[in-house]
Design a protein around this motif. Structure first.
Motif, PDB file in Angstrom:
ATOM      1  N   THR A 165       0.841  -1.200   0.000  1.00  0.00           N
ATOM      2  CA  THR A 165       0.000   0.000   0.000  1.00  0.00           C
ATOM      3  C   THR A 165       0.873   1.246   0.000  1.00  0.00           C
ATOM      4  N   ALA A 166       2.029   1.172  -0.650  1.00  0.00           N
ATOM      5  CA  ALA A 166       2.998   2.264  -0.623  1.00  0.00           C
ATOM      6  C   ALA A 166       2.426   3.562  -1.165  1.00  0.00           C
ATOM      7  N   ARG A 167       1.507   3.468  -2.145  1.00  0.00           N
ATOM      8  CA  ARG A 167       0.910   4.675  -2.721  1.00  0.00           C
ATOM      9  C   ARG A 167      -0.535   4.856  -2.249  1.00  0.00           C
ATOM     10  N   ARG A 168      -0.803   4.375  -1.039  1.00  0.00           N
ATOM     11  CA  ARG A 168      -2.101   4.545  -0.381  1.00  0.00           C
ATOM     12  C   ARG A 168      -3.221   3.842  -1.132  1.00  0.00           C
ATOM     13  N   ARG A 169      -2.856   2.787  -1.872  1.00  0.00           N
ATOM     14  CA  ARG A 169      -3.833   1.917  -2.505  1.00  0.00           C
ATOM     15  C   ARG A 169      -3.184   0.557  -2.657  1.00  0.00           C
ATOM     16  N   GLN A 194       5.711  -4.971  -7.696  1.00  0.00           N
ATOM     17  CA  GLN A 194       6.473  -4.866  -8.933  1.00  0.00           C
ATOM     18  C   GLN A 194       5.886  -3.842  -9.891  1.00  0.00           C
ATOM     19  N   ASN A 195       4.666  -3.371  -9.636  1.00  0.00           N
ATOM     20  CA  ASN A 195       4.049  -2.352 -10.482  1.00  0.00           C
ATOM     21  C   ASN A 195       4.192  -0.950  -9.917  1.00  0.00           C
ATOM     22  N   VAL A 196       4.851  -0.815  -8.775  1.00  0.00           N
ATOM     23  CA  VAL A 196       4.995   0.482  -8.125  1.00  0.00           C
ATOM     24  C   VAL A 196       6.378   1.046  -8.451  1.00  0.00           C
ATOM     25  N   PRO A 197       6.467   2.229  -9.066  1.00  0.00           N
ATOM     26  CA  PRO A 197       7.760   2.797  -9.455  1.00  0.00           C
ATOM     27  C   PRO A 197       8.495   3.456  -8.290  1.00  0.00           C
ATOM     28  N   ILE A 198       8.641   2.703  -7.220  1.00  0.00           N
ATOM     29  CA  ILE A 198       9.361   3.132  -6.022  1.00  0.00           C
ATOM     30  C   ILE A 198      10.198   1.948  -5.560  1.00  0.00           C
ATOM     31  N   PRO A 199      11.458   2.147  -5.196  1.00  0.00           N
ATOM     32  CA  PRO A 199      12.218   1.029  -4.622  1.00  0.00           C
ATOM     33  C   PRO A 199      11.676   0.680  -3.238  1.00  0.00           C
ATOM     34  N   VAL A 245       2.247  -7.850  13.741  1.00  0.00           N
ATOM     35  CA  VAL A 245       2.474  -7.189  12.450  1.00  0.00           C
ATOM     36  C   VAL A 245       2.264  -8.163  11.304  1.00  0.00           C
ATOM     37  N   GLN A 246       1.638  -7.676  10.234  1.00  0.00           N
ATOM     38  CA  GLN A 246       1.447  -8.469   9.029  1.00  0.00           C
ATOM     39  C   GLN A 246       2.569  -8.249   8.014  1.00  0.00           C
ATOM     40  N   GLN A 247       3.007  -6.993   7.874  1.00  0.00           N
ATOM     41  CA  GLN A 247       3.952  -6.684   6.811  1.00  0.00           C
ATOM     42  C   GLN A 247       4.659  -5.372   7.110  1.00  0.00           C
ATOM     43  N   VAL A 248       5.935  -5.284   6.725  1.00  0.00           N
ATOM     44  CA  VAL A 248       6.718  -4.060   6.861  1.00  0.00           C
ATOM     45  C   VAL A 248       7.243  -3.680   5.486  1.00  0.00           C
ATOM     46  N   GLU A 249       6.883  -2.479   5.031  1.00  0.00           N
ATOM     47  CA  GLU A 249       7.373  -1.953   3.766  1.00  0.00           C
ATOM     48  C   GLU A 249       8.368  -0.835   4.052  1.00  0.00           C
ATOM     49  N   THR A 250       9.543  -0.921   3.458  1.00  0.00           N
ATOM     50  CA  THR A 250      10.531   0.146   3.555  1.00  0.00           C
ATOM     51  C   THR A 250      10.629   0.822   2.202  1.00  0.00           C
ATOM     52  N   LEU A 251      10.199   2.079   2.132  1.00  0.00           N
ATOM     53  CA  LEU A 251      10.213   2.851   0.901  1.00  0.00           C
ATOM     54  C   LEU A 251      11.475   3.696   0.887  1.00  0.00           C
ATOM     55  N   LYS A 276       6.173  15.707   5.351  1.00  0.00           N
ATOM     56  CA  LYS A 276       7.483  16.232   5.685  1.00  0.00           C
ATOM     57  C   LYS A 276       8.307  15.179   6.434  1.00  0.00           C
ATOM     58  N   ASN A 277       9.599  15.400   6.451  1.00  0.00           N
ATOM     59  CA  ASN A 277      10.514  14.554   7.224  1.00  0.00           C
ATOM     60  C   ASN A 277      10.540  13.115   6.729  1.00  0.00           C
ATOM     61  N   THR A 278      10.352  12.951   5.423  1.00  0.00           N
ATOM     62  CA  THR A 278      10.563  11.644   4.793  1.00  0.00           C
ATOM     63  C   THR A 278      11.565  11.821   3.651  1.00  0.00           C
ATOM     64  N   VAL A 279      12.583  12.643   3.895  1.00  0.00           N
ATOM     65  CA  VAL A 279      13.563  12.953   2.845  1.00  0.00           C
ATOM     66  C   VAL A 279      14.385  11.729   2.469  1.00  0.00           C
ATOM     67  N   ALA A 280      14.508  10.774   3.374  1.00  0.00           N
ATOM     68  CA  ALA A 280      15.264   9.565   3.078  1.00  0.00           C
ATOM     69  C   ALA A 280      14.363   8.388   2.751  1.00  0.00           C
ATOM     70  N   GLY A 281      13.107   8.444   3.164  1.00  0.00           N
ATOM     71  CA  GLY A 281      12.194   7.341   2.918  1.00  0.00           C
ATOM     72  C   GLY A 281      11.190   7.208   4.040  1.00  0.00           C
ATOM     73  N   ALA A 282      10.489   6.096   4.026  1.00  0.00           N
ATOM     74  CA  ALA A 282       9.453   5.845   5.031  1.00  0.00           C
ATOM     75  C   ALA A 282       9.382   4.359   5.326  1.00  0.00           C
ATOM     76  N   ILE A 283       9.016   4.050   6.558  1.00  0.00           N
ATOM     77  CA  ILE A 283       8.755   2.672   6.974  1.00  0.00           C
ATOM     78  C   ILE A 283       7.261   2.565   7.245  1.00  0.00           C
ATOM     79  N   ASN A 284       6.589   1.746   6.452  1.00  0.00           N
ATOM     80  CA  ASN A 284       5.137   1.616   6.503  1.00  0.00           C
ATOM     81  C   ASN A 284       4.795   0.238   7.062  1.00  0.00           C
ATOM     82  N   ILE A 285       4.294   0.198   8.304  1.00  0.00           N
ATOM     83  CA  ILE A 285       4.022  -1.051   9.004  1.00  0.00           C
ATOM     84  C   ILE A 285       2.514  -1.290   9.031  1.00  0.00           C
TER      85      ILE A 285
END
Length: 813
Positions: A52-56, A61-66, A147-153, A163-172
């Motif tokens: 759900t990195a892009r709030r959906r 593999q279809n998300v253009p974010i590492p 926890v079900q899943q941890v995404e590191t963007l 703000k304050n996600t200049v390096a990335g985000a951890i979405n749990i």
């Protein structure tokens, strides 16, 4: 550390081969099409991971974010029960902590300065749990709870995550309440008195109401033995509770009410003697002469004997919790989401700030109480050939820190020049006390939007923008009194008071304000020439909020330098090129990304070198640059074998930092003329430069090379009448040398190391029994090295965990 280029074939969507998503890994919103069991099986066979990195809900593999994704099975099997353990699976995630408050989570080496404790400064990696923003990184030291899943963007995420996600985000994402009754229990035991228990249960309370409850507890004996107290310190003592209610109010409206409470209360956190590194201070004021004069010797000069004799109280009480209400309304063409949350954090520390068994600093603690409130409204809609997210976000935080530091009977001899008669008078500094009152009110509001415009079947243009407003008001008051309760003046007074002021500097500034508007924006172009290939390019302009120095600022001739109280925001320009690919019927995944990040007005830590409550403050460096290549590779040739290799090469430097603090080998002596390079580094009695130009030097905490890799093999078997499989797995992480000081020092580089972990066991669909060993080869390594106050040449550090081993049993129903 020299490594062949071929090893750069590394990880992408998951560091652990091809994790099989659970049907409930991401609960669809009311407007989402439900995933059938056939969809799940097809997804599993194709090695899909849903995020759900892009709030959906999307295929990773279809998300253009590492993105690096670790699911519940991988978290459990590798013992990754917090962010510190998680970094062993993700080479571009770094976690440094000397205690929960003084922690840094960095991605690609960016995020927050190492070693800084400052209420008025923000982090650079956003941590989100169930769509709620956590403003303080202390949450990263807590155990993952149900926890079900941890995404590191990786890379700036300022448009959607703020703000304050200049390096990335951890979405749990936590496990959601289920309308089918289910439960799970897990018990682990190991050496060093390790005990961990987890349990969760979920099921319906009514046709439209479901509940989920989870609990976790972890304890372990400390890794360092304190000969003074007879206790093992740097222990683990964690407990967490979480509950959630899901109400399907209507066919189009879901409401989820969640609450949690977490507490750590270990005897922690000791940094112990590592070495003596000569400074330019007079020889009779450095560590060997001072300890000889006081008749003191450390229990062991080898830090991997793991002995200390710290004489002050140690504690790291870390309590955190809160509640949130998430509402999701299907509007037909999209989903309207509201997330309302309240969080609290109580921090109750006790430290030994002289890092020795001498009664120099006998009391050092800065307890804090923090509350935060957040509200987010977000609409995710779609039309013909496009989809979009629009939203608004508001954040308020209140902080109150009340600290105290007190000097002991050995302070005079340690801190005052031996040529002064005051050095031989213990009463000068004994009982000297600084009481600090730190307050912050922090408001932030934002409007944001993200559009994905499809130009045909293969090409997508994705612009995004976020407008943010910050309003911070802070105060710092430090009142210093002697043992008789007399105030120590800001300046002037007699020689005794001057010596006291050199040890603990009183100061005050109130209602210091920081207010600013900032705009983040990004543009991503993605091209999908085939089902299993995605190419993308991104430019992002983002920022990390400015703030206030609430550790105090320098005082010159009795004048508080309030012009240093404000810190400018970081301005970030980021470029990224990437490719995500799958082949061999999706049994193999290979993703690669190249990035180039430039930060102007980088927030860098500055130490004043004194043994005082002013432990450091922030200043803006001119410019830093981080660039590199990351690759992720995972392979599952059969149901029996899966493997992965993830890695990164990162080039990093201060491009422009001409007025930086000097490293310890160029500190402590009398001031050299302005502009002079000073005397010979590391030689007592030399002149020291006022500032140092460290342009071209390494940033702290970043290894040029970092890798994580592993494999697991299984074979069908029967045990005690149970049909299942035996399995054998291993994972490891390697990193090259990195600096552990804001200004790179010859004394604080940490040599590269490799940590290897193994596991073997038997499992069925609902049963798992396995043995494990972590740091299997007992690699001696440091997590952090630090210079201690006063330029005495004492280098302290925190050794990493030794070899640990144990047994885990879990059962689901």
């Amino acid at each position: 550390m020299s490594l062949p280029l071929s090893l750069l074939l590394l990880a992408s969507t998951s560091p652990l081969a091809t994790p099989m998503p659970d049907p409930q890994a991401v609960q669809p919103g009311p407007g989402d099409q439900a995933r059938t069991e056939e969809d799940v099986q097809r997804s599993s066979a194709a090695a899909d991971v849903v995020v759900t990195a892009r709030r959906r809900e999307e295929r990773a593999q279809n998300v253009p974010i590492p993105i690096s994704v670790v699911g519940v099975k991988e978290l459990d099997s590798t013992g990754s029960f917090n962010v510190q353990r998680l970094q062993q699976l993700q080479p571009t995630l770094q976690f440094y902590s000397t205690n929960p408050r003084n922690s840094s989570v960095n991605i690609r080496g960016l995020g927050a300065p190492l070693g800084l404790t400052n209420d008025g400064i923000e982090q650079g990696v956003g941590v989100y749990i169930d769509q709620v923003y956590f403003s303080r990184v202390a949450v990263a030291t807590l155990d993952f709870l149900d926890v079900q899943q941890v995404e590191t963007l990786r890379g700036p995420q300022g448009t959607l995550y703020g703000k304050n996600t200049v390096a990335g985000a951890i979405n749990i994402t936590s496990k959601a309440p289920s309308f089918d009754f289910e439960g799970r229990a897990e018990l682990s035991v190991g050496n060093m008195e390790f005990k961990q228990a987890k349990a969760s249960v979920s099921g319906p309370l009514a046709d439209d109401l479901a509940v989920r409850l989870g609990v976790s507890t972890t304890s372990r004996r400390g890794t360092i033995y304190n000969v003074a107290s007879g206790n093992h310190v740097n222990a683990q003592d964690n407990i967490g509770l979480r509950g959630a209610l899901l109400w399907r109010a209507t066919d189009t409206l879901n409401l989820t009410l969640s609450g949690d409470w977490n507490r750590q209360n270990p005897e922690c956190c000791a940094q112990i003697y590592v070495r003596y590194g000569p400074t330019q201070r007079a020889a009779n004021r450095q560590y060997p002469a001072l300890t000889q004069a006081l008749g003191y010797a450390v229990p062991s000069a080898n830090p991997f004997h793991r002995l200390t004799d710290l004489d002050a109280e140690l504690n790291a009480l870390n309590e955190m919790g809160g509640a949130s209400l998430r509402a999701e309304l299907d509007t037909g063409n999209g989903t309207l989401t509201s997330v309302t949350a309240w969080r609290f954090w109580n921090w109750g520390p006790a430290n030994d700030r002289d890092f020795t068994g001498l009664p120099i600093t006998t009391l050092s603690q800065n307890p804090t109480k923090q509350d935060q409130f957040t509200q987010e409204f977000r609409y995710a809609g779609e039309g013909k050939g496009f989809d979009y997210v629009l939203g608004a976000f508001a954040f308020y935080q209140g902080i109150r820190t009340t600290g105290v530091q007190q000097q002991g009977p050995a302070a005079s001899r340690w801190l005052i020049n031996p040529s002064s008669a005051l050095a031989n008078d213990p009463s000068v500094l004994n009982g000297l006390t600084a009481e600090n009152d730190i307050r912050l009110k922090n408001f932030s509001g934002a409007l944001f939007g993200k559009l994905n415009l499809k130009l045909g079947d293969k090409f997508t243009v994705s612009p995004g923008v976020r407008v943010n407003y910050d309003d911070k008001v802070g105060s710092y008051i430090s009142v210093v009194t002697d043992s008789a309760g007399n105030l120590v003046p800001y300046s002037g007074g007699n020689a005794r008071q001057a010596a006291q002021r050199d040890a603990l500097q009183p100061q005050a500034f109130e209602d210091e304000k920081y207010r600013a508007w900032n705009v983040s924006y990004d543009l991503t172009l993605s091209y999908k020439p085939s089902r299993d290939v995605l190419l993308y390019a991104t430019y992002a302009h983002s920022f990390k909020s400015g703030g206030l120095n609430l550790n105090g600022v320098p005082v010159v001739n009795g004048v508080v330098q309030t012009e240093l109280a404000q810190v400018d925001p970081e301005q970030v320009d980021h470029f990224e090129l990437g490719a995500k690919t799958q082949f061999w019927d999706r049994k193999a995944t290979l993703n690669i990304a190249g990035f180039w990040t430039v930060i102007k007005d980088y927030q860098a830590v500055v130490n004043n070198g004194a043994n005082s409550t002013l432990r450091g403050y922030l200043a803006n460096a001119g410019e830093v640059r981080v660039r590199g290549v990351e690759t992720d590779f995972s392979l599952r040739p059969s149901e029996r074998l899966n493997l992965y290799v993830n890695g990164a090469y990162t080039d990093h430097e201060y491009v422009e930092f001409g007025n930086a603090p000097c490293p310890p080998e160029l500190s402590g002596g009398s001031a050299a003329p302005v502009g002079s390079a000073g005397g010979t580094p590391g030689v007592p009695g030399q002149l020291s430069p006022v500032v140092c130009d460290i342009s071209g030097q390494w940033l702290p905490g970043i290894s040029n090379w970092a890798f994580s890799y592993g494999a697991e093999y299984n074979a069908p078997a029967e045990l005690f009448g149970l049909e299942g499989e035996f399995y054998l797995g291993g994972d490891a992480n390697s990193r090259s040398k990195f600096s552990s000081n804001a200004s790179r020092s010859i004394y604080t580089d940490i040599q590269g190391y490799t940590l290897a972990n193994f596991r073997a066991g038997f499992r069925t669909d609902d049963f798992n029994l396995f043995g494990w060993v972590r740091n299997a080869f007992d690699e001696a390594h440091f997590e952090v090295l630090a210079t201690t106050p006063g330029n005495t040449g004492l280098i302290s550090g925190q050794p990493g965990d030794p070899r640990t081993y144990g047994l885990t049993l879990s059962k689901s129903f």
